[in-house]
Design an enzyme around this catalytic site. Structure first.
Site, short mmCIF file in Angstrom:
data_model
loop_
_atom_site.label_atom_id
_atom_site.label_comp_id
_atom_site.label_asym_id
_atom_site.label_seq_id
_atom_site.Cartn_x
_atom_site.Cartn_y
_atom_site.Cartn_z
N ARG A 1 -3.76 -10.46 4.50
CA ARG A 1 -4.12 -10.09 3.08
C ARG A 1 -2.83 -9.61 2.25
NH1 ARG A 1 -6.39 -6.54 -0.58
NH2 ARG A 1 -7.78 -7.47 -2.10
N LYS B 1 0.77 -1.31 0.00
CA LYS B 1 0.11 0.03 0.06
C LYS B 1 0.90 1.30 -0.01
CE LYS B 1 -4.61 -1.72 1.54
NZ LYS B 1 -5.54 -1.97 2.35
C1 9MG Z 1 -10.30 -5.42 -0.80
N1 9MG Z 1 -9.30 -4.73 0.00
C2 9MG Z 1 -8.31 -4.04 -0.26
N2 9MG Z 1 -7.65 -3.72 0.79
C3 9MG Z 1 -8.43 -4.41 1.83
C4 9MG Z 1 -7.90 -4.46 3.30
O1 9MG Z 1 -6.90 -3.73 3.99
N3 9MG Z 1 -8.71 -5.23 4.08
C5 9MG Z 1 -9.49 -5.94 3.56
N4 9MG Z 1 -10.32 -6.77 4.37
N5 9MG Z 1 -9.96 -5.89 2.19
C6 9MG Z 1 -9.33 -5.20 1.40
#
Ligand code: 9MG
Length: 259
Positions: free
Chosen positions: A238, A204
């Site tokens: 994630r 990010k």
């Molecule tokens: C779809 N998406 C993009 N960034 C995310 C994040 O930080 N958490 C979750 N749950 N979904 C995300």
């Protein structure tokens, strides 16, 4: 949780996995590298992203979920906020709903309750189109915690068992660098709410701000942040870079267990 964006415009992998063949190959590679969940998304949620129609989203995700469910022994998660996409994705084989809107859409909430699958409730301030314009909090940890706790309670009151709820403070969703750093330092506070916590920080922009690196060169920064999240009790990461994250998880786990 490996990220599989079947979108033309996601911030890191937009356009790379829009063909079914490319999407399946990437999902298989992430599973082989250690992902036990694959998060399939058909609408970008990056800052400034434009919304897509229900039909467009369905056309992107359903063939991929159907094929993945037939091929891979992993849990498939559907990244959506739309009731119709939730319903069809679960019917096609998804076993987790990842909603960056925390099921605030009433129909999405009803669909999740009726289908009986677990849900990840994420916090965001504003909407992807404008959420980074002027994020504001008096006490970011308190406000995000209160929001997530309230959403979890609403679902429980509507009949969702507590063990089907996961929480996510939503790094980068209507937050400044300082807000994100504060949340990452205080992840243990979210863990103490008693639900499994999921975190998405992979590649990010805050990592770009801190390291000066381009999106594709942020794996090391992503793994560093993920490891610090693990240390605070976060249960699901994630990520784009599954292999390096799995290595970090192995080292962290060995240190915890002493072997
Ligand atoms: C779809 N998406 C993009 N960034 C995310 C994040 O930080 N958490 C979750 N749950 N979904 C995300």
């Amino acid at each position: 949780m490996g990220i599989l964006n079947v979108t033309p415009d996601s911030f890191s992998d937009g356009g790379r996995y829009t063909s079914l063949t490319a999407a399946l190959r990437h999902a298989e590679a992430m599973a082989a590298a250690g992902a036990s969940l694959i998060d399939v998304g058909g609408e970008s949620t990056r800052p400034g992203a434009a919304p897509v129609s229900v039909q467009q989203e369905l056309d992107r995700v359903i063939p991929v979920i159907t094929a993945l469910a037939a091929r891979l022994p992993v849990l498939i998660s559907i990244d959506t906020s739309k009731a119709a996409v939730i319903r069809e994705a679960v019917q096609a084989g998804a076993g987790l709903i990842n909603d960056v809107n925390a099921l605030q859409d009433e129909q999405a909430q009803d669909a999740a309750l009726a289908l009986g699958v677990p849900v990840c409730l994420m916090h965001k301030q504003g909407n992807p189109a404008d959420m980074q314009r002027n994020p504001h909090y008096v006490d970011v940890v308190h406000e995000v915690c209160t929001f997530l706790q309230t959403r979890a309670q609403v679902l429980r009151d509507a009949g969702m068992p507590a063990d089907r709820i996961l929480l996510d403070p939503g790094i980068g969703f209507g937050k400044t660098l300082t807000h994100n750093l504060t949340l990452l330092r205080e992840l243990h506070t979210f863990v103490q709410l008693g639900y499994p916590v999921l975190i998405g920080i992979s590649r990010k922009s805050m990592l770009g701000t801190l390291t000066g690196r381009a999106i594709a060169d942020r794996a090391a920064a992503s793994v560093a942040a993920a490891t610090l999240a693990l240390q605070q009790g976060v249960r699901i990461l994630r990520v784009h870079d599954v292999g390096p994250t799995a290595d970090a998880l192995r080292i962290w786990s060995a240190i915890q267990q002493g072997s």
